[in-house]
Design an enzyme around this catalytic site. Structure first.
Site, PDB file in Angstrom:
ATOM      1  CG  ASN A  99     -41.483 -83.420 -29.867  1.00 26.29           C
ATOM      2  OD1 ASN A  99     -40.526 -84.206 -29.813  1.00 26.29           O
ATOM      3  ND2 ASN A  99     -42.735 -83.817 -29.711  1.00 26.29           N
ATOM      4  CG  LEU A 154     -39.158 -80.400 -22.171  1.00 24.45           C
ATOM      5  CD1 LEU A 154     -38.669 -79.584 -23.365  1.00 24.45           C
ATOM      6  CD2 LEU A 154     -37.973 -80.873 -21.333  1.00 24.45           C
ATOM      7  CB  VAL A 201     -48.548 -83.572 -24.041  1.00 23.84           C
ATOM      8  CG1 VAL A 201     -47.884 -84.768 -24.730  1.00 23.84           C
ATOM      9  CG2 VAL A 201     -48.103 -83.482 -22.588  1.00 23.84           C
ATOM     10  CD  GLU A 227     -40.376 -89.677 -36.943  1.00 23.80           C
ATOM     11  OE1 GLU A 227     -39.490 -89.420 -36.109  1.00 23.80           O
ATOM     12  OE2 GLU A 227     -41.236 -90.556 -36.746  1.00 23.80           O
ATOM     13  CG  HIS A 268     -46.345 -86.609 -32.371  1.00 23.98           C
ATOM     14  ND1 HIS A 268     -46.180 -87.246 -31.159  1.00 23.98           N
ATOM     15  CD2 HIS A 268     -47.543 -87.018 -32.857  1.00 23.98           C
ATOM     16  CE1 HIS A 268     -47.237 -87.996 -30.920  1.00 23.98           C
ATOM     17  NE2 HIS A 268     -48.078 -87.886 -31.939  1.00 23.98           N
ATOM     18  NE  ARG A 296     -36.710 -88.386 -17.595  1.00 19.20           N
ATOM     19  CZ  ARG A 296     -36.997 -88.893 -16.389  1.00 19.20           C
ATOM     20  NH1 ARG A 296     -37.824 -88.252 -15.587  1.00 19.20           N
ATOM     21  NH2 ARG A 296     -36.436 -90.003 -15.986  1.00 19.20           N
TER      22      ARG A 296
END
Ligand code: GRF
Length: 213
Positions: free
Chosen positions: A110, A96, A147, A177, A112, A94
């Protein structure tokens, strides 16, 4: 004292698992004090439970792709009550919005699965294959209102082979990651990041201080 972090998840939870493992191994001086999922069936919730971490399923019924309304308030309250000082998005599906971003201003990260600013949004590995790039990778970045747009903290590259499928490329990226996310969190905890406009400068080890407020 260990640095309190909160993790947002929606699914598989392999990044959460890597973070918890690194903490257990003493490589990351953090404590995951709360995990929140917007999906009840997220494997990540089970992983949190296995590690003895407080985990919560808090549905967001208002919308499917953004965190808003009553749910958003509950997420903020839960993390604040737990004393969270850094929010980690680990496969949270989602977007924010301002109230959450303001509540944890400059303290949300985050990961990616592409080299930003290429291939933002969903299915980044598929986008990379379809575009035909020869190198892809992953990016840890701060989260802002756009985003996959916030300042880049760390990136790692991987080759893309002619024989790659979405799955094989995703697996190759995922290994990195799991490494760079913990590294970025530890740098943050040690106060070793300086943001100048969009550029995140990593300060050398000697200047470290704990980023506690
Ligand atoms: C990862 O590929 C991450 O880069 C992206 O979502 C995926 C989450 O995987 N944001 P997992 O739930 O951590 O296994």
């Amino acid at each position: 004292m260990k640095f309190p972090i909160g993790v947002l998840v929606s699914g598989r939870g392999s990044n959460l698992e890597a973070i918890l493992l690194h903490i257990k191994e003493g490589k990351l001086n953090a404590e995951v004090v709360a995990v929140i999922s917007d999906r009840e069936d997220a494997r990540a919730l089970k992983i949190a439970e296995d590690y003895g971490v407080d985990a919560y399923y808090i549905p967001c019924l208002e919308k499917k792709t953004v965190l808003v309304g009553e749910a958003e308030k509950k997420y903020i309250k839960q993390f604040k009550e737990k004393g969270v000082k850094l929010i980690i998005l680990a496969g949270f599906m989602r977007i924010l919005k301002k109230p959450f971003l303001d509540a944890f201003n400059g303290r949300i990260m985050n990961i990616h699965p592409a080299l930003l600013p290429s291939f933002k949004g969903l299915d980044a590995q598929k986008q990379a294959l379809e575009y035909g790039v020869k190198i892809s990778g992953c990016t840890v970045h701060f989260v802002d209102a756009g985003v996959d747009m916030g300042p880049v903290i760390l990136q790692e590259s991987v080759p893309v082979y002619d024989s790659d499928s979405v799955d094989s490329l995703s697996q190759r990226i995922l290994k990195h990651e799991h490494e760079i996310y913990s590294r970025a969190i530890q740098l943050f905890i040690e106060g070793r990041m300086k943001i100048e406009d969009r550029r995140v400068r990593i300060l050398s080890g000697e200047k470290k201080k704990i980023n506690s407020d």
